[in-house]
Scaffold this motif. Structure first.
Motif, PDB file in Angstrom:
ATOM      1  N   UNK A 252       0.645  -1.520   0.224  1.00 56.35           N
ATOM      2  CA  UNK A 252       0.128   0.218  -0.117  1.00 56.35           C
ATOM      3  C   UNK A 252       0.916   1.117  -0.233  1.00 56.35           C
ATOM      4  N   UNK A 253       1.966   1.475   0.764  1.00 55.41           N
ATOM      5  CA  UNK A 253       2.528   2.715   1.061  1.00 55.41           C
ATOM      6  C   UNK A 253       3.625   2.739   0.125  1.00 55.41           C
ATOM      7  N   UNK A 254       4.854   2.097  -0.094  1.00 57.18           N
ATOM      8  CA  UNK A 254       5.510   1.905  -0.878  1.00 57.18           C
ATOM      9  C   UNK A 254       4.852   2.125  -1.785  1.00 57.18           C
ATOM     10  N   UNK A 255       4.018   1.557  -2.788  1.00 58.89           N
ATOM     11  CA  UNK A 255       3.425   1.354  -3.952  1.00 58.89           C
ATOM     12  C   UNK A 255       3.652   0.551  -5.096  1.00 58.89           C
ATOM     13  N   UNK A 256       4.975  -0.592  -4.545  1.00 52.50           N
ATOM     14  CA  UNK A 256       5.178  -1.668  -4.851  1.00 52.50           C
ATOM     15  C   UNK A 256       4.447  -2.935  -5.897  1.00 52.50           C
ATOM     16  N   UNK A 257       4.277  -2.766  -6.357  1.00 49.29           N
ATOM     17  CA  UNK A 257       4.041  -4.155  -7.249  1.00 49.29           C
ATOM     18  C   UNK A 257       4.285  -5.464  -7.757  1.00 49.29           C
ATOM     19  N   UNK A 258       4.374  -6.571  -7.347  1.00 52.13           N
ATOM     20  CA  UNK A 258       5.429  -7.490  -8.149  1.00 52.13           C
ATOM     21  C   UNK A 258       4.827  -8.186  -8.403  1.00 52.13           C
ATOM     22  N   UNK A 259       4.694  -9.306  -9.932  1.00 47.53           N
ATOM     23  CA  UNK A 259       4.331 -10.725 -10.073  1.00 47.53           C
ATOM     24  C   UNK A 259       5.677 -11.727 -10.299  1.00 47.53           C
ATOM     25  N   UNK A 260       4.940 -12.585 -10.568  1.00 45.04           N
ATOM     26  CA  UNK A 260       6.428 -13.698 -10.616  1.00 45.04           C
ATOM     27  C   UNK A 260       5.022 -14.687 -11.099  1.00 45.04           C
ATOM     28  N   UNK A 261       5.947 -15.575 -12.037  1.00 48.75           N
ATOM     29  CA  UNK A 261       5.191 -16.770 -12.614  1.00 48.75           C
ATOM     30  C   UNK A 261       6.470 -17.819 -12.528  1.00 48.75           C
ATOM     31  N   UNK A 262       6.252 -18.772 -12.661  1.00 53.12           N
ATOM     32  CA  UNK A 262       7.603 -20.042 -12.897  1.00 53.12           C
ATOM     33  C   UNK A 262       6.503 -21.411 -12.511  1.00 53.12           C
ATOM     34  N   UNK A 263       7.459 -22.472 -12.007  1.00 50.08           N
ATOM     35  CA  UNK A 263       7.692 -23.985 -12.194  1.00 50.08           C
ATOM     36  C   UNK A 263       7.797 -23.890 -10.794  1.00 50.08           C
ATOM     37  N   UNK A 264       6.684 -25.197  -9.588  1.00 46.71           N
ATOM     38  CA  UNK A 264       7.570 -25.485  -8.566  1.00 46.71           C
ATOM     39  C   UNK A 264       7.590 -26.912  -8.914  1.00 46.71           C
ATOM     40  N   UNK A 265       8.070 -27.609  -7.726  1.00 44.71           N
ATOM     41  CA  UNK A 265       8.592 -29.003  -7.408  1.00 44.71           C
ATOM     42  C   UNK A 265       8.585 -29.044  -6.127  1.00 44.71           C
ATOM     43  N   UNK A 266       8.188 -30.323  -5.818  1.00 43.97           N
ATOM     44  CA  UNK A 266       7.844 -31.315  -4.444  1.00 43.97           C
ATOM     45  C   UNK A 266       8.260 -32.815  -3.796  1.00 43.97           C
ATOM     46  N   UNK A 267       9.119 -32.616  -3.542  1.00 48.95           N
ATOM     47  CA  UNK A 267       9.598 -34.421  -3.637  1.00 48.95           C
ATOM     48  C   UNK A 267      10.110 -34.784  -1.620  1.00 48.95           C
ATOM     49  N   UNK A 268       8.850 -35.467  -1.915  1.00 47.11           N
ATOM     50  CA  UNK A 268       8.937 -35.353  -0.693  1.00 47.11           C
ATOM     51  C   UNK A 268       9.457 -37.638  -1.041  1.00 47.11           C
ATOM     52  N   UNK A 269      10.539 -37.722  -0.035  1.00 40.96           N
ATOM     53  CA  UNK A 269      11.853 -38.595  -0.233  1.00 40.96           C
ATOM     54  C   UNK A 269      11.555 -39.432   0.264  1.00 40.96           C
ATOM     55  N   UNK A 270      11.706 -41.121   0.367  1.00 35.28           N
ATOM     56  CA  UNK A 270      10.902 -42.172   0.829  1.00 35.28           C
ATOM     57  C   UNK A 270      11.566 -42.011   2.257  1.00 35.28           C
ATOM     58  N   UNK A 271      11.123 -42.134   3.475  1.00 35.43           N
ATOM     59  CA  UNK A 271      11.487 -42.547   4.556  1.00 35.43           C
ATOM     60  C   UNK A 271      12.934 -42.963   5.137  1.00 35.43           C
ATOM     61  N   UNK A 272      12.563 -44.393   4.069  1.00 35.30           N
ATOM     62  CA  UNK A 272      14.488 -44.683   4.554  1.00 35.30           C
ATOM     63  C   UNK A 272      15.327 -44.282   4.607  1.00 35.30           C
ATOM     64  N   UNK A 273      15.407 -42.650   3.574  1.00 27.36           N
ATOM     65  CA  UNK A 273      16.324 -42.208   3.599  1.00 27.36           C
ATOM     66  C   UNK A 273      17.067 -41.268   4.795  1.00 27.36           C
ATOM     67  N   UNK A 274      16.464 -41.008   5.824  1.00 26.58           N
ATOM     68  CA  UNK A 274      16.251 -40.882   6.998  1.00 26.58           C
ATOM     69  C   UNK A 274      15.446 -41.468   8.400  1.00 26.58           C
ATOM     70  N   UNK A 275      15.959 -41.838   9.681  1.00 25.98           N
ATOM     71  CA  UNK A 275      15.730 -42.753  10.456  1.00 25.98           C
ATOM     72  C   UNK A 275      14.867 -41.818  11.240  1.00 25.98           C
TER      73      UNK A 275
END
Length: 310
Positions: A252-275
């Protein structure tokens, strides 16, 4: 500690992490991947099991960003309680969750309470408050010495090299509403945050965790529509979430407006990787479009390693 997950948490990982915040040159950043990972994407789970989840939980994640460089350690601990024993898709898995979250980097420390509420499966609500301390290291908190709102990468690097960071304190309060849904393996979320921030500085400043320019007291809103698809033969053990995101921010007060576009990922690793916990790797790559002072196209890349402690 007890931690049970459902498909709703896949959405949570998709929504929050996937890189909500940003950081700046040679410093910190809180790439919030608010990890609540899946244990069950399976319809065979009984509604009673879904309603009974709860107990104390603790999440920790290390956020790393190469462009601009950033590093932060984030933790969130609290108590979660399931709400309903119901076979209804709208009511199963609902909960209330409250606790304390923190963020620590070479430049700053944040800490404060949060309360999260999932009254129905298609809507998540959250309020939080953070008390913020900036150490004056790594060029942050950055307050330009002239009237120009220059928070380009060159200006931020110069601030770090010249030791121009200001030590100060502040406070931030946020309220977030997240419509969300899942159809098969397709998930959609549109988290929208309204916030208020007040910093003990004399002039407009660059805030490195959000990678944005604020007035000493300011309000802002951010929306992040995200569409993703879940891959994996057994998502309860491991999955890969791929998606696309658009983020719009207005201050609001600083007047900054920003737009970002892109792709994302999230890999839930197998639990055996960490006990002793459930590891995950998340990231977001894209561009700022018509960035206020970094040009029409400015690249962005964030990576985060997370661990949910059982």
């Amino acid at each position: 500690m007890k931690f049970t997950r459902s498909w709703i948490y896949v959405c949570a990982a998709l929504c929050a992490g996937l890189v909500t915040s940003s950081v700046s040159a040679e410093e910190l950043v809180e790439e919030t991947v608010d990890e609540e990972l899946v244990e069950e994407l399976v319809a065979e789970e009984s509604s009673a099991q879904k309603a009974d989840f709860g107990g104390f939980h603790l999440n920790s994640s290390l956020a790393i960003r190469p462009l601009p460089i950033g590093l932060a350690l984030r933790t969130q601990g609290g108590f979660k309680k399931g709400l309903f024993e119901s076979g209804s898709p709208l009511l199963s898995g609902t909960y209330v969750d409250g606790g304390i979250s923190t963020s620590l980097s070479p430049a700053a420390f944040w800490a404060g309470p949060y309360l999260e509420f999932l009254p129905v499966a298609v809507l998540k609500l959250k309020v939080s408050a953070n008390f913020m301390t900036y150490f004056g290291t790594w060029g942050y908190l950055y307050v330009p010495q002239d009237a120009a709102q220059d928070w380009s990468l060159d200006a931020l690097s110069a601030s770090a090299e010249q030791g121009l960071g200001q030590s100060t304190t502040g406070m931030m309060v946020e309220a977030e509403a997240t419509p969300q849904m899942k159809v098969g393996r397709v998930v959609f979320q549109a988290p929208t945050t309204f916030g208020w921030m007040k910093m003990d500085v004399a002039d407009n400043f660059y805030e490195p965790i959000y990678d944005l320019f604020f007035a000493p007291e300011d309000t802002y809103w951010v929306t992040r529509p995200t569409l993703g698809y879940i891959l994996g033969e057994n998502p309860a053990e491991s999955f890969l979430l791929l998606g696309a995101r658009w983020e719009h921010t207005s201050i609001a007060n600083s007047g900054v407006v920003r737009d970002t576009v892109g792709v994302l990922f999230n890999w839930k690793m197998p639990s055996r990787y960490l006990s002793w916990g459930d590891p995950s790797l998340s990231g977001f790559g894209g561009v700022h479009v018509d960035h206020p002072n970094r040009g029409e196209i400015s690249p962005y890349l964030g990576i985060q390693v997370g661990v949910t402690i059982n």
